[in-house]
Motif scaffolding. Structure first.
Motif, PDB file in Angstrom:
ATOM      1  N   ASN A 124       0.774  -1.094  -0.022  1.00  0.00           N
ATOM      2  CA  ASN A 124       0.213  -0.063   0.229  1.00  0.00           C
ATOM      3  C   ASN A 124       0.853   1.270   0.006  1.00  0.00           C
ATOM      4  OD1 ASN A 124      -2.787  -0.838  -0.118  1.00  0.00           O
ATOM      5  ND2 ASN A 124      -2.450  -1.684   1.963  1.00  0.00           N
ATOM      6  N   GLN A 161      -5.595  -3.992 -11.597  1.00  0.00           N
ATOM      7  CA  GLN A 161      -5.050  -4.761 -12.619  1.00  0.00           C
ATOM      8  C   GLN A 161      -5.984  -5.496 -13.181  1.00  0.00           C
ATOM      9  OE1 GLN A 161      -1.340  -6.668 -10.691  1.00  0.00           O
ATOM     10  NE2 GLN A 161      -1.750  -8.501 -12.375  1.00  0.00           N
ATOM     11  N   SER A 173      -7.553   1.601  -4.599  1.00  0.00           N
ATOM     12  CA  SER A 173      -6.215   1.857  -4.089  1.00  0.00           C
ATOM     13  C   SER A 173      -5.449   0.473  -4.140  1.00  0.00           C
ATOM     14  CB  SER A 173      -6.173   2.321  -2.794  1.00  0.00           C
ATOM     15  OG  SER A 173      -6.656   1.193  -1.659  1.00  0.00           O
ATOM     16  N   SER A 226       2.117  -9.691  -7.593  1.00  0.00           N
ATOM     17  CA  SER A 226       2.080  -9.298  -9.309  1.00  0.00           C
ATOM     18  C   SER A 226       3.319  -9.447 -10.010  1.00  0.00           C
ATOM     19  CB  SER A 226       1.419  -7.806  -9.035  1.00  0.00           C
ATOM     20  OG  SER A 226       1.182  -7.171 -10.584  1.00  0.00           O
ATOM     21  N   PHE A 241       4.746 -15.441  -1.845  1.00  0.00           N
ATOM     22  CA  PHE A 241       4.315 -15.450  -0.329  1.00  0.00           C
ATOM     23  C   PHE A 241       5.089 -16.642   0.253  1.00  0.00           C
ATOM     24  CE2 PHE A 241       1.297 -12.842  -2.461  1.00  0.00           C
ATOM     25  CZ  PHE A 241       1.350 -11.834  -2.001  1.00  0.00           C
TER      26      PHE A 241
HETATM   27  N1  LIG Z   1      -1.429 -11.236  -5.766  1.00  0.00           N
HETATM   28  C1  LIG Z   1      -1.533 -10.036  -5.866  1.00  0.00           C
HETATM   29  N2  LIG Z   1      -1.511  -9.420  -7.164  1.00  0.00           N
HETATM   30  C2  LIG Z   1      -1.349  -7.920  -7.227  1.00  0.00           C
HETATM   31  N3  LIG Z   1      -1.390  -7.355  -6.085  1.00  0.00           N
HETATM   32  C3  LIG Z   1      -1.429  -7.976  -4.865  1.00  0.00           C
HETATM   33  C4  LIG Z   1      -1.522  -9.248  -4.838  1.00  0.00           C
HETATM   34  N4  LIG Z   1      -1.572  -9.226  -3.348  1.00  0.00           N
HETATM   35  C5  LIG Z   1      -1.700  -8.325  -2.742  1.00  0.00           C
HETATM   36  N5  LIG Z   1      -1.680  -7.410  -3.812  1.00  0.00           N
HETATM   37  C6  LIG Z   1      -1.348  -5.933  -3.533  1.00  0.00           C
HETATM   38  O1  LIG Z   1      -0.750  -5.581  -2.331  1.00  0.00           O
HETATM   39  C7  LIG Z   1      -1.246  -4.418  -1.824  1.00  0.00           C
HETATM   40  C8  LIG Z   1      -0.827  -4.465  -0.387  1.00  0.00           C
HETATM   41  O2  LIG Z   1       0.430  -4.524  -0.052  1.00  0.00           O
HETATM   42  P1  LIG Z   1       0.907  -4.897   1.497  1.00  0.00           P
HETATM   43  O3  LIG Z   1       2.190  -4.998   1.556  1.00  0.00           O
HETATM   44  O4  LIG Z   1       0.024  -6.093   1.935  1.00  0.00           O
HETATM   45  O5  LIG Z   1       0.389  -3.609   2.196  1.00  0.00           O
HETATM   46  P2  LIG Z   1       1.166  -2.798   3.425  1.00  0.00           P
HETATM   47  O6  LIG Z   1       1.779  -1.762   2.758  1.00  0.00           O
HETATM   48  O7  LIG Z   1      -0.173  -2.218   3.891  1.00  0.00           O
HETATM   49  O8  LIG Z   1       1.757  -3.562   4.271  1.00  0.00           O
HETATM   50  C9  LIG Z   1      -2.460  -4.179  -2.397  1.00  0.00           C
HETATM   51  O9  LIG Z   1      -2.275  -3.022  -3.436  1.00  0.00           O
HETATM   52  C10 LIG Z   1      -2.950  -5.594  -2.891  1.00  0.00           C
HETATM   53  O10 LIG Z   1      -3.676  -5.378  -3.912  1.00  0.00           O
END
Ligand SMILES: Nc1ncnc2c1ncn2[C@@H]1O[C@H](COP(=O)(O)OP(=O)(O)O)[C@@H](O)[C@H]1O
Ligand SMILES: Nc1ncnc2c1ncn2[C@@H]1O[C@H](COP(=O)(O)OP(=O)(O)O)[C@@H](O)[C@H]1O
Lengths: 410, 410
Positions: free
Chosen positions: B210, B287, B281, B335, B364
């Protein structure tokens, strides 16, 4: 053809006269300190060097002094206003509307004025200059040449900020880029020097002067550039900050009770080399002080060059590689030290500087190659000449508009 | 050791429990929507998954709910507060003062509070959390781990803006950088995976979540990073704009009558992917929409990736080359499309992506290499784990401070 090129700043008027039939009749002049005490005109070319103090000091008087010198007996190059075949005017902001040189009509002037809110410091001055010149040269066609035009090829993913799209639609907030005429000129000159066609080359062009910007020119088209919505973004400049966290402005509003407009003034006039070094906005003086061991001057110099280096790397990435890095502008042409520090470590991208060539290059004469013979990426120093490019663009615009008229008339 | 890691946001509390004697006893939990309706706790680990609605909703209640779950019969991992050997607290801003994990005392808390003006949205929340936790866990040592600390090695030429130096001296306006704990963790994990020592490697680390930032890690030390004075600079993020011309803020003040503070809010909460796409957001949704042909979503995706690419190029230039590019964070791990678009054309810098490995990478799970075997630059996907890094940093701080005490006591 007899071409007069006009560049109006807030307190200065630069002019260049070309006679395409005779290069030796080129004249370059400048009226400085317009509207403040000590207004003076300097001119060089055909009739030698002239320096004259002007008593009264507004723009109309400045233009009249220019005409007087251009038409004077002895040193003059024209008999009168009717002798000039075309006048080219530098206009800073062409918005999304103007993507090339444009024949000035009342409608065009109105369109340029409509862009005033995008360039409140620049366009009103340009428009006033155009009006004055049309009065003095009523018979000549007047052409507007825009600083932004060359960058109209930026793709949306490069010109959009990470801002709500509505601000782009409603207010046209986006990256425009400036220095376009210079970047275009330098890219053509580079292609010529390398014996290649512009559309075969990927260039990173560093225009380093009082205002500084970098441009990624991909196969002849600007694809990204460091100046943005205003000319304050990007590189550190003489008195402008370049890239900065927008949060700083909110911080200054909260803690120093400055409005955003006051901060903008600060970021444009008291920042950059001047603000960092505390010594001068002039790179020669900053470099001098750094050599004498002044720590703030040294960090200003390093920060300046480091920012240039990052943009070169970023734009190599933008274009998927580069064939040449080109330096122009007073600093780009004059400072071997800036070029060397900016290019440090870039051998990882194929840039191999020849230290001796770099040191010995006279950036104000011919184009110079300062990379080694076997450097995969050419590094060149190319003297800036926006005026020549403006003259060319004016002629091109003129013949295009005659052509259009001829076709329409049939 | 039994370590509790605390991460307080404006309306959320994340916690992680580690038992160094037994990895299977790890617990991860989150209380969301604190202070607003629908507060709930979720936890997973040792005793399985738990989800609980909380009626009253402030931070004190959130902490109590956490303690209740951690000590509950059956699923609980501790008997009581006295069981925890150390509590690690994430603190967003450590200013120039805090360059490593720090044992919290009243003096330290006062020093952190003194930084509130630098991080008005974050530090006050962090401080409140620390006070609450010290009340609940009075016997345990509490350690502050700072997002900015890893970046204390930035050289002055990289952390200074092109601003008047007085603003640095008077207000400490400079680039601080954030996400430091994550960047540090990822760099260590990368070195381990590559069987190299961290101080042998030049890494460009892309934390794309994020909040998103890129970091140039030169021989183990952060030498530049895209977030700056605030976490809003640099990349396009979920709702933050990233790099933008400061002139836009003055323009909005003049034309929309917004104060800089209102604009700051806009740039932090309504910009980025959300503002550009008009959809979300959340990168997954953007995507998805781009794949379905939504033009604004597509340009948002492209602009996002293009910005990442430019930073990779810039930081390769900063370090004079790079040995690996590393992706982490929800987007970086999740992604394949973002990774592929961001790396387009970077073969000019030695980056050769293996398209199949990239597509098939499960970001992951374990660390994955997604470059080809003969790519000069390694490209890796490394799962983020700031919590583990915080736990490590807390133990390191603790043993260092015991050592200091032991030496002082002699
Ligand atoms: N498989 C995926 N493909 C594309 N985007 C992803 C995927 N899994 C998570 N995201 C994106 O990752 C973002 C959240 O990232 P994260 O690292 O969890 O957030 P934070 O910065 O709050 O810790 C969101 O925009 C989410 O859509
Ligand atoms: N030989 C030199 N060495 C270093 N800097 C130089 C040299 N010559 C000119 N400069 C610098 O170039 C800058 C002016 O550049 P110029 O392109 O003339 O400005 P502008 O952007 O106003 O057209 C000044 O900072 C000046 O100090």
């Amino acid at each position: 053809e007899k071409i007069l090129v006009i560049n109006c700043g807030s307190s200065s008027l630069k002019y260049t006269f070309y006679d395409t039939a005779d290069e030796s009749r080129t004249v370059r002049g400048k009226v400085e300190r317009i509207g403040i005490s000590g207004t003076r005109l300097r001119q060089q070319g055909a009739g030698g060097e002239i320096e004259r103090q002007l008593s009264t000091a507004g723009f109309p008087e400045a233009f009249e002094a220019m005409v007087a010198e251009l038409t004077s007996h002895g040193a003059g190059v024209i008999h009168g206003a009717g002798d000039v075949s075309v006048v080219a005017h530098r206009v800073v902001h062409g918005g999304e509307k103007f993507t090339e040189g444009t024949l000035i009509t009342e409608d065009v002037l109105a369109d340029i004025e409509a862009l005033n809110s995008l360039a409140p410091l620049h366009n009103p001055v340009n428009v006033a200059g155009i009006r004055e010149m049309r009065r003095l040269f009523p018979a000549a066609p007047h052409i507007a040449v825009f600083d932004t035009a060359f960058h109209h090829t930026l793709p949306a993913f490069a010109y959009l900020y990470g801002l709500s799209y509505e601000y782009y639609e409603k207010h046209a907030i986006r990256r425009y880029g400036f220095h376009g005429t210079s970047h275009q000129y330098v890219s053509l000159r580079t292609a010529q020097f390398l014996n290649r066609r512009p559309n075969e080359l990927r260039l990173v062009c560093c225009h380093l002067g009082n205002g500084s910007s970098v441009c990624a020119i991909d196969h002849g088209r600007s694809m990204d550039t460091s100046m943005g919505f205003t000319p304050a973004e990007g590189l550190i400049m003489g008195t402008r900050c370049g890239d900065i966290d927008a949060g700083v402005i909110a911080f200054l509003e909260r803690n120093e009770h400055l409005t955003a407009t006051q901060t903008e003034d600060l970021l444009n006039r008291k920042s950059g080399l001047l603000g960092l070094s505390g010594i001068s906005s002039d790179m020669r003086e900053v470099q001098q002080a750094a050599e004498e061991g002044n720590p703030r001057a040294l960090v200003a110099l390093k920060a300046y060059c480091y920012r240039v280096r990052k943009y070169i790397g970023a734009y190599a990435a933008s274009m998927g590689g580069m064939d040449a890095v080109v330096f122009t502008g007073g600093i780009g042409q004059g400072s071997a030290a800036v070029r060397a520090i900016a290019l440090q470590g870039l051998d990882c991208m194929g840039v191999v500087l020849d230290r001796q060539r770099n040191r010995e290059a006279d950036g104000f004469g011919d184009v110079q190659r300062i990379s080694t013979d076997d450097s995969p990426v050419n590094v060149l120093v190319v003297p800036a000449d926006e005026e020549r490019m403006m003259a060319r663009e004016a002629l091109r615009t003129l013949s295009r508009s005659y052509l259009t008229q001829a076709i329409t008339a049939r």
